[in-house]
Design a protein around this motif. Structure first.
Motif, mmCIF file in Angstrom:
data_model
loop_
_atom_site.group_PDB
_atom_site.id
_atom_site.type_symbol
_atom_site.label_atom_id
_atom_site.label_comp_id
_atom_site.label_asym_id
_atom_site.label_seq_id
_atom_site.Cartn_x
_atom_site.Cartn_y
_atom_site.Cartn_z
ATOM 1 N N GLU A 193 32.762 33.624 40.927
ATOM 2 C CA GLU A 193 33.733 32.948 40.224
ATOM 3 C C GLU A 193 33.888 33.282 38.660
ATOM 4 O O GLU A 193 32.757 33.333 38.131
ATOM 5 C CB GLU A 193 33.696 31.680 40.541
ATOM 6 N N GLN A 233 38.153 34.533 42.283
ATOM 7 C CA GLN A 233 36.989 34.749 43.063
ATOM 8 C C GLN A 233 36.925 36.070 43.619
ATOM 9 O O GLN A 233 38.187 36.534 43.914
ATOM 10 C CB GLN A 233 37.142 33.771 44.240
ATOM 11 N N SER A 272 34.334 38.772 46.086
ATOM 12 C CA SER A 272 33.492 38.907 46.897
ATOM 13 C C SER A 272 31.950 39.319 46.503
ATOM 14 O O SER A 272 32.159 40.465 46.013
ATOM 15 C CB SER A 272 33.809 39.421 48.432
ATOM 16 N N TYR A 300 40.413 40.670 44.504
ATOM 17 C CA TYR A 300 40.200 39.562 43.764
ATOM 18 C C TYR A 300 41.300 38.412 44.136
ATOM 19 O O TYR A 300 42.309 38.780 44.367
ATOM 20 C CB TYR A 300 40.232 39.592 42.118
ATOM 21 N N THR A 353 41.896 31.212 43.127
ATOM 22 C CA THR A 353 41.700 30.281 43.924
ATOM 23 C C THR A 353 42.199 28.882 43.628
ATOM 24 O O THR A 353 42.741 27.941 44.349
ATOM 25 C CB THR A 353 40.193 30.097 44.431
#
Length: 128
Positions: free
Chosen positions: A2, A63, A65, A121, A124
């Motif tokens: 993040e 955020q 992965s 991306y 969030t």
């Protein structure tokens, strides 16, 4: 992973262009560490999914992965070296370098396919 970023532009397809600073290993204290680009501001413009409807100028949490990052690192660093070693041991030096070239070509091809797939991306949350 993040990071807090700024929304630069929004699009009708539910994505946003974001401006993010490159995070360094020394937590932004580059002048003291000297390990990266000596404190030069390194920013990237990325496109991200925008399910929360963030607007231009908003500071948001971006955020991504960790799996994507690890897979990309493996493709760039590990696959060419493994192919180099396997083909070198099996067929000799010339084939080892052919294996390395094949590994690099695979890394480049994978990068291009990932770019076509779209944003990896996601925005969030909004930072207040």
């Amino acid at each position: 992973m993040e990071q807090i970023v700024t929304v630069r532009k929004t699009y009708a397809d539910g994505t946003a262009e974001i401006l993010c600073r490159r995070q360094s290993a020394c937590s932004g204290n580059c002048a003291e560490c000297g390990g990266c680009s000596e404190g030069a501001e390194q920013t990237h413009v990325l496109r991200a999914k925008n399910p929360i409807g963030a607007q231009v100028g908003d500071r948001v949490v971006l955020q991504s992965s960790t799996g994507h990052v690890l897979a990309a690192a493996m493709m760039v660093y590990l696959v060419p070296i493994v192919l180099l070693l396997v083909l070198w041991c099996a067929f000799g030096a010339a084939w080892g370098f052919v294996g390395f070239a094949m590994g690099m070509a695979l890394a480049i091809l994978t990068d291009r396919l990932c770019r076509r797939r779209g944003p990896q991306y996601t925005i969030t949350a909004q930072v207040k």
